[in-house]
Design an enzyme around this catalytic site. Structure first.
Site, PDB file in Angstrom:
ATOM      1  N   HIS A 274       9.256  -0.722  -3.133  1.00 49.10           N
ATOM      2  CA  HIS A 274       8.315  -1.799  -2.816  1.00 49.10           C
ATOM      3  C   HIS A 274       7.321  -1.976  -3.945  1.00 49.10           C
ATOM      4  O   HIS A 274       7.004  -1.037  -4.669  1.00 49.10           O
ATOM      5  CB  HIS A 274       7.574  -1.530  -1.498  1.00 49.10           C
ATOM      6  CG  HIS A 274       6.835  -0.229  -1.475  1.00 49.10           C
ATOM      7  ND1 HIS A 274       7.449   0.979  -1.213  1.00 49.10           N
ATOM      8  CD2 HIS A 274       5.526   0.055  -1.681  1.00 49.10           C
ATOM      9  CE1 HIS A 274       6.550   1.935  -1.259  1.00 49.10           C
ATOM     10  NE2 HIS A 274       5.369   1.404  -1.546  1.00 49.10           N
TER      11      HIS A 274
ATOM     12  N   HIS B 108       3.441  -3.549  -4.694  1.00 52.21           N
ATOM     13  CA  HIS B 108       2.179  -3.996  -4.097  1.00 52.21           C
ATOM     14  C   HIS B 108       1.655  -5.222  -4.849  1.00 52.21           C
ATOM     15  O   HIS B 108       1.629  -5.217  -6.090  1.00 52.21           O
ATOM     16  CB  HIS B 108       1.111  -2.900  -4.213  1.00 52.21           C
ATOM     17  CG  HIS B 108       1.414  -1.649  -3.452  1.00 52.21           C
ATOM     18  ND1 HIS B 108       0.769  -1.330  -2.276  1.00 52.21           N
ATOM     19  CD2 HIS B 108       2.289  -0.631  -3.684  1.00 52.21           C
ATOM     20  CE1 HIS B 108       1.220  -0.160  -1.827  1.00 52.21           C
ATOM     21  NE2 HIS B 108       2.149   0.282  -2.670  1.00 52.21           N
TER      22      HIS B 108
HETATM   23  P1  AMP Z   1       3.120   3.643  -1.175  1.00 52.68           P
HETATM   24  O1  AMP Z   1       2.014   4.635  -1.278  1.00 52.68           O
HETATM   25  O2  AMP Z   1       3.291   2.817  -2.425  1.00 52.68           O
HETATM   26  O3  AMP Z   1       4.417   4.249  -0.694  1.00 52.68           O
HETATM   27  O4  AMP Z   1       2.615   2.591  -0.100  1.00 52.68           O
HETATM   28  C1  AMP Z   1       3.139   2.420   1.167  1.00 52.68           C
HETATM   29  C2  AMP Z   1       2.341   1.315   1.808  1.00 52.68           C
HETATM   30  O5  AMP Z   1       3.035   0.911   2.984  1.00 52.68           O
HETATM   31  C3  AMP Z   1       0.937   1.712   2.248  1.00 52.68           C
HETATM   32  O6  AMP Z   1      -0.008   0.894   1.571  1.00 52.68           O
HETATM   33  C4  AMP Z   1       0.924   1.464   3.751  1.00 52.68           C
HETATM   34  O7  AMP Z   1      -0.283   0.903   4.204  1.00 52.68           O
HETATM   35  C5  AMP Z   1       2.079   0.490   3.926  1.00 52.68           C
HETATM   36  N1  AMP Z   1       2.734   0.536   5.234  1.00 52.68           N
HETATM   37  C6  AMP Z   1       3.275   1.602   5.846  1.00 52.68           C
HETATM   38  N2  AMP Z   1       3.826   1.243   7.034  1.00 52.68           N
HETATM   39  C7  AMP Z   1       3.633  -0.095   7.144  1.00 52.68           C
HETATM   40  C8  AMP Z   1       3.980  -1.074   8.149  1.00 52.68           C
HETATM   41  N3  AMP Z   1       4.638  -0.739   9.278  1.00 52.68           N
HETATM   42  N4  AMP Z   1       3.614  -2.360   7.938  1.00 52.68           N
HETATM   43  C9  AMP Z   1       2.941  -2.705   6.810  1.00 52.68           C
HETATM   44  N5  AMP Z   1       2.588  -1.844   5.844  1.00 52.68           N
HETATM   45  C10 AMP Z   1       2.935  -0.554   6.004  1.00 52.68           C
END
Ligand code: AMP
Length: 135
Positions: free
Chosen positions: A99, A101
């Site tokens: 993913h 951001h």
């Molecule tokens: P990372 O640290 O780059 O793996 O970021 C994962 C991101 O996913 C975090 O910013 C979380 O807030 C977001 N996240 C986790 N679960 C969900 C969800 N069900 N819907 C939307 N965002 C999510």
């Protein structure tokens, strides 16, 4: 690879605020935004992160991230946009489904914190350039 929450979002099995979707990617709001509107872009074909995803998948995700960033700046009146990825735990990755951001930024909000910097010793920068050279 272990199933993640993003697999379920891509399959429509759990709710998400999807703001864009095409044949290869989905963009939805991050539930814990740095600033409201913070969006995540994922591929429909699962892979772990930029280190293992096919380059075509990476390209499609970043193309969508650019579209989201351009639209976000205009729709939210943001002054700037961060686009970044966390790849592996050492880099802050928590959800092991690729993913990117996309985060709106504002001149008058909490300022963007740049990471602290290291300093190269004499000759060290050249040594790193040699280690990293792909020429
Ligand atoms: P990372 O640290 O780059 O793996 O970021 C994962 C991101 O996913 C975090 O910013 C979380 O807030 C977001 N996240 C986790 N679960 C969900 C969800 N069900 N819907 C939307 N965002 C999510």
């Amino acid at each position: 690879m272990e199933e993640t929450v993003f697999d379920k979002i891509v399959r429509g099995e759990i709710p998400a605020h999807i703001i864009y979707e095409d044949d290869a990617t989905v963009a939805f709001l991050d539930m814990t935004p740095v600033h409201k509107g913070h969006t995540l872009v994922v591929p429909k074909a699962r892979c772990r992160n930029i280190l293992d995803c096919p380059s075509e998948t990476v390209g499609r995700v970043y193309q969508t991230a650019q579209k989201v960033a351009q639209h976000m700046k205009q729709a939210l009146g943001a002054d700037g946009v961060n686009v970044h990825g966390n790849n592996e735990p050492a880099a802050g990755q928590e959800v092991f489904y690729f993913h990117v951001h996309v985060i709106p930024r504002y001149e008058n909000a909490q300022p963007f914190q740049k990471p602290t910097h290291e300093v190269y010793a004499d000759g060290e920068m050249k040594a790193f350039a040699e280690k990293l050279s792909m020429k």
